[in-house]
Every structure is written in C-alpha cells, then in structure tokens.
Design a protein around this motif. Structure first.
Motif, PDB file in Angstrom:
ATOM      1  N   LEU A 120       8.902 127.174 -51.770  1.00  0.00           N
ATOM      2  CA  LEU A 120       8.247 126.980 -51.332  1.00  0.00           C
ATOM      3  C   LEU A 120       8.795 125.649 -50.434  1.00  0.00           C
ATOM      4  O   LEU A 120       8.742 125.629 -48.985  1.00  0.00           O
ATOM      5  CB  LEU A 120       7.068 126.002 -51.471  1.00  0.00           C
ATOM      6  CG  LEU A 120       5.967 125.418 -50.963  1.00  0.00           C
ATOM      7  CD1 LEU A 120       5.420 126.722 -50.475  1.00  0.00           C
ATOM      8  CD2 LEU A 120       4.353 125.255 -51.705  1.00  0.00           C
ATOM      9  N   GLY A 121       9.532 124.970 -51.096  1.00  0.00           N
ATOM     10  CA  GLY A 121      10.799 124.233 -50.594  1.00  0.00           C
ATOM     11  C   GLY A 121      11.501 123.258 -49.474  1.00  0.00           C
ATOM     12  O   GLY A 121      11.556 123.253 -48.722  1.00  0.00           O
ATOM     13  N   SER A 122      11.655 124.812 -49.408  1.00  0.00           N
ATOM     14  CA  SER A 122      12.346 125.620 -47.805  1.00  0.00           C
ATOM     15  C   SER A 122      11.685 126.146 -46.862  1.00  0.00           C
ATOM     16  O   SER A 122      12.237 126.014 -45.616  1.00  0.00           O
ATOM     17  CB  SER A 122      13.105 126.949 -48.678  1.00  0.00           C
ATOM     18  OG  SER A 122      11.948 127.721 -47.998  1.00  0.00           O
ATOM     19  N   VAL A 123      10.451 125.765 -46.470  1.00  0.00           N
ATOM     20  CA  VAL A 123       9.656 125.805 -45.250  1.00  0.00           C
ATOM     21  C   VAL A 123       9.422 124.099 -44.747  1.00  0.00           C
ATOM     22  O   VAL A 123       8.759 123.179 -45.734  1.00  0.00           O
ATOM     23  CB  VAL A 123       7.957 126.407 -45.847  1.00  0.00           C
ATOM     24  CG1 VAL A 123       7.345 126.535 -44.721  1.00  0.00           C
ATOM     25  CG2 VAL A 123       8.157 127.632 -46.365  1.00  0.00           C
ATOM     26  N   PRO A 124       9.871 123.992 -43.669  1.00  0.00           N
ATOM     27  CA  PRO A 124       9.764 123.127 -43.367  1.00  0.00           C
ATOM     28  C   PRO A 124       8.294 122.080 -42.428  1.00  0.00           C
ATOM     29  O   PRO A 124       7.987 123.157 -42.233  1.00  0.00           O
ATOM     30  CB  PRO A 124      11.684 122.528 -42.124  1.00  0.00           C
ATOM     31  CG  PRO A 124      11.151 124.006 -41.140  1.00  0.00           C
ATOM     32  CD  PRO A 124      10.570 124.537 -43.048  1.00  0.00           C
ATOM     33  N   ALA A 125       7.728 120.852 -42.510  1.00  0.00           N
ATOM     34  CA  ALA A 125       6.775 120.480 -41.871  1.00  0.00           C
ATOM     35  C   ALA A 125       7.010 121.003 -40.544  1.00  0.00           C
ATOM     36  O   ALA A 125       7.666 121.391 -39.606  1.00  0.00           O
ATOM     37  CB  ALA A 125       6.587 119.431 -41.902  1.00  0.00           C
ATOM     38  N   GLY A 126       5.445 121.632 -40.026  1.00  0.00           N
ATOM     39  CA  GLY A 126       5.899 122.592 -38.595  1.00  0.00           C
ATOM     40  C   GLY A 126       5.637 123.541 -38.312  1.00  0.00           C
ATOM     41  O   GLY A 126       5.284 124.125 -37.586  1.00  0.00           O
ATOM     42  N   THR A 127       6.333 124.611 -39.270  1.00  0.00           N
ATOM     43  CA  THR A 127       6.052 125.208 -39.625  1.00  0.00           C
ATOM     44  C   THR A 127       5.220 126.369 -39.433  1.00  0.00           C
ATOM     45  O   THR A 127       4.252 126.169 -40.022  1.00  0.00           O
ATOM     46  CB  THR A 127       7.504 125.783 -40.703  1.00  0.00           C
ATOM     47  OG1 THR A 127       8.703 125.700 -40.891  1.00  0.00           O
ATOM     48  CG2 THR A 127       8.215 127.445 -40.420  1.00  0.00           C
ATOM     49  N   ALA A 128       4.938 127.393 -38.328  1.00  0.00           N
ATOM     50  CA  ALA A 128       3.239 128.076 -38.642  1.00  0.00           C
ATOM     51  C   ALA A 128       3.940 129.654 -39.683  1.00  0.00           C
ATOM     52  O   ALA A 128       4.868 129.303 -39.758  1.00  0.00           O
ATOM     53  CB  ALA A 128       3.743 129.122 -37.492  1.00  0.00           C
ATOM     54  N   VAL A 129       2.535 129.516 -40.298  1.00  0.00           N
ATOM     55  CA  VAL A 129       2.307 129.833 -41.756  1.00  0.00           C
ATOM     56  C   VAL A 129       1.093 130.513 -41.996  1.00  0.00           C
ATOM     57  O   VAL A 129      -0.010 129.992 -40.958  1.00  0.00           O
ATOM     58  CB  VAL A 129       2.449 128.772 -42.836  1.00  0.00           C
ATOM     59  CG1 VAL A 129       3.614 128.222 -42.998  1.00  0.00           C
ATOM     60  CG2 VAL A 129       1.872 127.846 -42.293  1.00  0.00           C
ATOM     61  N   LEU A 130       1.040 131.368 -42.407  1.00  0.00           N
ATOM     62  CA  LEU A 130       0.312 132.253 -42.533  1.00  0.00           C
ATOM     63  C   LEU A 130      -0.456 132.667 -44.308  1.00  0.00           C
ATOM     64  O   LEU A 130       0.573 133.152 -45.117  1.00  0.00           O
ATOM     65  CB  LEU A 130      -0.033 134.087 -42.242  1.00  0.00           C
ATOM     66  CG  LEU A 130      -1.378 134.769 -42.576  1.00  0.00           C
ATOM     67  CD1 LEU A 130      -3.150 134.114 -41.843  1.00  0.00           C
ATOM     68  CD2 LEU A 130      -0.552 136.080 -41.687  1.00  0.00           C
ATOM     69  N   VAL A 131      -1.434 131.647 -44.209  1.00  0.00           N
ATOM     70  CA  VAL A 131      -1.460 131.713 -45.852  1.00  0.00           C
ATOM     71  C   VAL A 131      -2.668 132.964 -46.248  1.00  0.00           C
ATOM     72  O   VAL A 131      -3.686 133.517 -45.288  1.00  0.00           O
ATOM     73  CB  VAL A 131      -2.507 130.401 -46.519  1.00  0.00           C
ATOM     74  CG1 VAL A 131      -2.767 130.400 -47.344  1.00  0.00           C
ATOM     75  CG2 VAL A 131      -1.616 129.740 -46.096  1.00  0.00           C
ATOM     76  N   ASP A 132      -2.464 133.855 -47.392  1.00  0.00           N
ATOM     77  CA  ASP A 132      -3.731 135.215 -47.817  1.00  0.00           C
ATOM     78  C   ASP A 132      -3.603 134.478 -48.819  1.00  0.00           C
ATOM     79  O   ASP A 132      -3.370 135.406 -50.437  1.00  0.00           O
ATOM     80  CB  ASP A 132      -2.658 136.260 -47.788  1.00  0.00           C
ATOM     81  CG  ASP A 132      -3.989 137.594 -48.148  1.00  0.00           C
ATOM     82  OD1 ASP A 132      -4.986 137.539 -48.895  1.00  0.00           O
ATOM     83  OD2 ASP A 132      -3.732 138.596 -47.313  1.00  0.00           O
ATOM     84  N   GLY A 133      -4.942 133.669 -49.237  1.00  0.00           N
ATOM     85  CA  GLY A 133      -4.864 133.792 -50.448  1.00  0.00           C
ATOM     86  C   GLY A 133      -5.694 134.506 -51.661  1.00  0.00           C
ATOM     87  O   GLY A 133      -6.151 134.191 -52.838  1.00  0.00           O
ATOM     88  N   THR A 134      -6.131 136.091 -51.474  1.00  0.00           N
ATOM     89  CA  THR A 134      -6.251 136.902 -52.121  1.00  0.00           C
ATOM     90  C   THR A 134      -5.282 138.074 -52.409  1.00  0.00           C
ATOM     91  O   THR A 134      -5.530 137.765 -53.260  1.00  0.00           O
ATOM     92  CB  THR A 134      -7.126 137.581 -50.575  1.00  0.00           C
ATOM     93  OG1 THR A 134      -8.772 136.805 -50.643  1.00  0.00           O
ATOM     94  CG2 THR A 134      -7.711 139.061 -52.154  1.00  0.00           C
ATOM     95  N   ALA A 135      -4.277 138.070 -51.425  1.00  0.00           N
ATOM     96  CA  ALA A 135      -3.332 138.313 -51.835  1.00  0.00           C
ATOM     97  C   ALA A 135      -1.355 137.920 -52.302  1.00  0.00           C
ATOM     98  O   ALA A 135      -1.366 137.767 -53.139  1.00  0.00           O
ATOM     99  CB  ALA A 135      -2.079 139.182 -50.701  1.00  0.00           C
TER     100      ALA A 135
END
Length: 556
Positions: A209-224
């Motif tokens: 997770l630490g490799s993801v910089p602020a401002g990056t567009a991300v999609l979270v799937d809380g089920t998967a």
C-alpha cells in the motif's frame, strides 16, 4: 492495453468506492536524542507543562466522544483514558524530573509502554497504535504544531494509511472519505469496526500500500478485498454506481428479519449507551443484541453507584420498549483496565483476569451491576436478557445463571472461548441462551492476535475452524431448543449472515448501519439455501475458498 495493478488485502466492509487517494497528515517529528537537559529549577514547571498537555489532549478526545455514539464514542473515551493513564504519565514525569524535556519524555515513555504492550500481545498489542496516537497529539501540543489527523479533502476520496487510530476513524465524514484501506490492522480492528458503523467500504492488511502516492485514482472493492490502482474510470464509476444501487435497495429493507421462506431471524443492534441506542432506533433493528456496559465503568477513579448504573440501563431499555434487549455484564480487564480495581500485572492479559473472571476477586462489582439491571428492569416493566463475557465452563455458566435468575432475569453467556464452544451442550443446559462473540472466538481459535496485519487471514471470521465451532454451538441450541445469537463483527457481513443462519444461528446483532444490508440479503434466500451455503463453507479449507463457495451456491 496495460493491465491495471491490483493490491490484495482482507475484506472487511463490502461495497465499492472510487476516487483519489489521500493519506493522513504528517505526524509531528521530534528528535528526542538532541534534546537538551532541563535545568533543575525548571523541572517542576516542565512536569506541569506535560500534565497540562496530556490533559488538553484527553479533554479534546472526550469532547469528540460526547458528540459521537456507539463504537466511536467508546474508542474515543478509551483513547482519552490513555492520555491520562497513571502509568504512562508517571513514567514521563519521572523522566522530566531527571532533566528530560517534556516532548522527549512523552516519546521515551511511549517507547517503554509500547514495547511492553507488544510483548504481551493479544488485546494489549492493539493499544500500541492508540498510544502512539496519544504521544503524537501530546508532542504536537507541547511543540505548538497542528494536531495530527485525517485531512478534509475537497472531493470524495479514499483514505489510505499504515494504520488508523480510533481518534482518526471516529471523526470521519463518510461523504468526504468514501472508503478506508490500511496496510496494517485486522478484520476486527477499531478501523474495521468504525468503518462498519459509517457504512463505507474497508479493506485491511494490504501489502504494498505504501507505494500508492496521494492523488492516485483508486477503486476499492470491500467485498473482494482489493485496491485497483488507476483503473479505467468509466468502468470504475459504473461499478460504484451498481454497488450504490444495490446498497440503496438494501437500505429500503425495513424488517423484520426473516428468510425468503419465512423463518424468523432477529436482526438486532450493538450499542454502548443511551445515545447509541436512540440512534439505533433509526435503523431497521428489532432490539438490542449486545449492550456493552463498559462505558459506565472505564476511565473512573471509583465504581459507578447503583443509581448511576440504573439510569444508564434505563436509557437503553427505554429506547426499545417491549423489544428484546441483551445486556452484557462488564467486559473489563486486559486492554480495558479498571482504575478503581487493583489488577495483577499479568504476563498475558488477553488470557488473564478479564470479563466475568473479575467477579472471582471482586464479586461486589458484578453484584451491584446485576442489582442495577434488575432495578432498571422493574422500573421500566421490561425483561432484559443478561449475559456474561469470557465464560469457559459449564460450572461458570451455572454460577452466573443462578445470580441472574435470583433477580428475575433471563440468563445467558457469551461463547468467546473455544472451550465454551466445545462444551456448548453442557453450557446451554445451564442457561437460557448464548451469544457468540466471533471476534474473540476466532482470535482464540486460531491463536492469532486479531490486530496483527501479518495474521489477518487467520483472524478472518470466515475461517472454517471458527465456522465449525459456531456450528457446534448452533446444533446444541437446536437440540435444547434455546436461542443462539451472534454479536461479533461476523454478523454484519451479509454473505456470512446467510452461512450463520444455515448453521442454525437464530439472531444477528450488528452495528446498526449494517442491519439493512444483512436483513435484505437474508430476505432473498431460503433456509435451505442458507444450509447449502453453510455446508459449502464448512467443506473448504480457507476464508477465500469459503467466500467463493458460498457466493457460487447462493448465485446458483
């Protein structure tokens, strides 16, 4: 087309969210090694400065607790207690009196206690994040820099963090922070519990997770349990829209809890005080399945009076007139010590004197609590159910049941210890009902600290071993015709709720915000489908396989 990078973690709260990633603000940086010694004639003033800073931090946390409810209020109050903990404050004050500056003393005292908590493991290790948060807030107060915390983004965003302190998660605005993703933590961490209360997707224990910089567009799937980095925006927004449509359909569910073929399954609320109980009435719940009574006892120099307790219990009982209210007696000890009781310095508090075991040395605490519950019941004309935590034998269950029944109340116990699950027939023979606390039951079954990111897969409530023990308890309930509820975080998972009903569980108690999704999912399946789902889960060897098998069965 370049393949999107996907990071995997442990799913906690279902649903999808898309937006820019944000990280918590910087914690104050203080290099204790460069601190100059305080002159002897200034040390008394410096000690007071530290005490005032700790008191100010505790005061702000308590103020936030007073404006929160449920789990948020509980964890904020507990964190405020840490800021004024006698051991921590005493250790820092001792250092200051030897010439250490207040900020350096806060850092050193925290290192000392964090090492001790980590060595103890279990629930005590859970407090390290909380203690580090208190340290940073006190250091910020002492050095005159802004108090650390979660940013207020201008657009809906996904919050990423190594871990989140209760004071951060409890103050989140779900309209601004639409999902939580952490590198550490487990499925029953404070972050997970409050994410359920807020009703936003949550994934924990995400490697990389630490490799993801602020401002990056991300999609979270809380089920998967996934975090997709820079996905196709159109498909991501479509997925979120579909997830919201499903959530809105679930939110329209108004109860009562029953399967598609009419079998009743009570959907109840977990509450901590009168305020959270009144808030719970706004959701489609049929009563209270877990009333945590710790708030009346924690962070006090002396025990609450009978009248104080009666008032607290009446507030919850009166919020649900004529409905089921299950009250858990004091679950203190371990990570929730009582200031007015001298407790042993235990090598492993998670396996020590906690819950009902406190009554062995201090029977007056439990006796006064049961007297107050009985008085509140009589005054309100209600008949609450009362259960004890941390019961491990039929003998303990019988002793507790005798005390409860002498006061004219329904007697039950929590099933949190594997021994209690194994001995469920004997224990159920002594009481009127049981409620399974899946958070602790899973932790103790898998011998895995529920706060460990490295062991998050082991503390997943979908673990087949934990489900097997739940099945043992449910079968005993069916044989003896006695209710078996679930009040751990597992009850808030709509898919897992179907499995629990298939195993024979008769009621589910959740964070109120999760009730509609659970009730709606159950209304779409028959008891036979639930049983098939339960059989499929029990036949697997991992949480991921269990989820996949159940999803397939219910889809078919």
């Amino acid at each position: 087309m370049e393949q999107t990078q996907v990071l995997n973690g442990t799913p906690v709260v279902g649903g999808k969210a898309y937006g820019p990633a944000v990280w918590p603000g910087e914690r104050p940086v203080y290099d204790a090694s460069t601190a100059e010694t305080i002159a002897e004639d200034e040390r008394e003033v410096e000690t007071k400065r530290f005490a005032d800073a700790a008191s100010a931090v505790a005061g702000r946390l308590r103020d936030r607790a007073s404006h929160a409810s449920g789990a948020a209020a509980e964890v904020l109050s507990a964190t405020a207690g840490l800021a004024e903990d006698r051991g921590w404050v005493g250790a820092a004050s001792k250092l200051i009196k030897k010439g250490t500056p207040a900020p350096a003393a806060a850092v050193s005292a925290t290192e000392q206690f964090a090492a001790m908590f980590t060595k103890l493991g279990g629930l005590m290790a859970e407090r390290v994040t909380d203690l580090n948060d208190v340290r940073d807030r006190v250091v910020a107060e002492l050095t005159g820099v802004p108090e650390p915390g979660v940013p207020e983004p201008e657009e809906p965003s996904v919050l990423l963090a190594d871990d989140l302190a209760p004071a951060d998660t409890a103050g989140l605005d779900p309209a601004k922070i639409t999902a939580l993703v952490t590198r550490l933590g487990g499925p029953t961490s404070h972050t997970a519990i409050i994410a359920r209360q807020l009703g936003i997707p949550c994934v924990v224990a995400v490697n990389g997770l630490g490799s993801v910089p602020a401002g990056t567009a991300v999609l979270v799937d809380g089920t998967a349990g996934t975090l997709e980095i820079e996905p196709d925006e159109e498909s991501a927004r479509a997925g979120v829209a579909e997830s919201r449509r499903m959530a809105e359909a679930a939110a329209a569910w108004s109860g009562p809890g029953r399967t598609a073929d009419g079998q009743q399954v009570a959907v109840l609320a977990n509450v901590a005080d009168g305020a959270s109980a009144r808030t719970a009435t706004k959701y489609p719940v049929e009563g209270v399945g877990l009333f945590r009574t710790e708030l009346a006892f924690l962070d006090r120099a002396d025990a609450p009076s009978i009248d104080e307790q009666i008032a607290l219990y009446r507030e919850v009982i009166d919020a649900f007139p004529g409905q089921k209210v299950v009250i858990r007696t004091l679950d203190a000890g371990s990570d929730k010590p009582l200031k007015f009781v001298t407790q042993l310095n235990e090598a492993n508090p998670a396996l020590g004197v906690r819950g009902n075991r406190i009554a062995t040395e201090h029977p007056e605490i439990r006796a006064s609590q049961l007297d107050a519950i009985a008085a509140a019941a009589e005054a309100s004309g209600a008949a609450p159910w009362v259960m004890a935590p941390m019961i491990a034998s039929a003998e303990e269950a019988a002793e507790f049941a005798g005390e409860v029944r002498r006061r004219g109340l329904f007697a039950g116990v929590m099933i949190e210890v594997p021994a209690a699950a194994i001995l469920a027939p004997a224990i159920l023979a002594e009481v009127d009902f049981v409620s399974i606390g899946t958070n602790d039951l899973t932790q103790y079954t898998m011998a895995a600290d529920r706060m460990s990111a490295e062991l998050a897969a082991l503390t997943d409530p979908w673990q087949p071993a934990a489900l097997t023990l739940i099945a043992t308890v449910a079968r005993a309930g069916q044989t003896l015709d006695k209710p078996v509820g679930v009040c751990g975080e597992a009850a808030a998972d709509p898919l897992l709720a179907c499995v629990l009903v298939g195993l024979g569980v008769t009621s589910l108690s959740t964070a109120p915000a999760a009730a509609a999704a659970v009730g709606a999912r159950l209304s779409q399946v028959t008891v036979q489908q639930c049983r098939a789902a339960a059989d499929a889960a029990l036949a697997t060897s991992s949480p991921a396989a269990a989820r996949a098998a159940v999803s397939k069965v219910l889809a078919d």
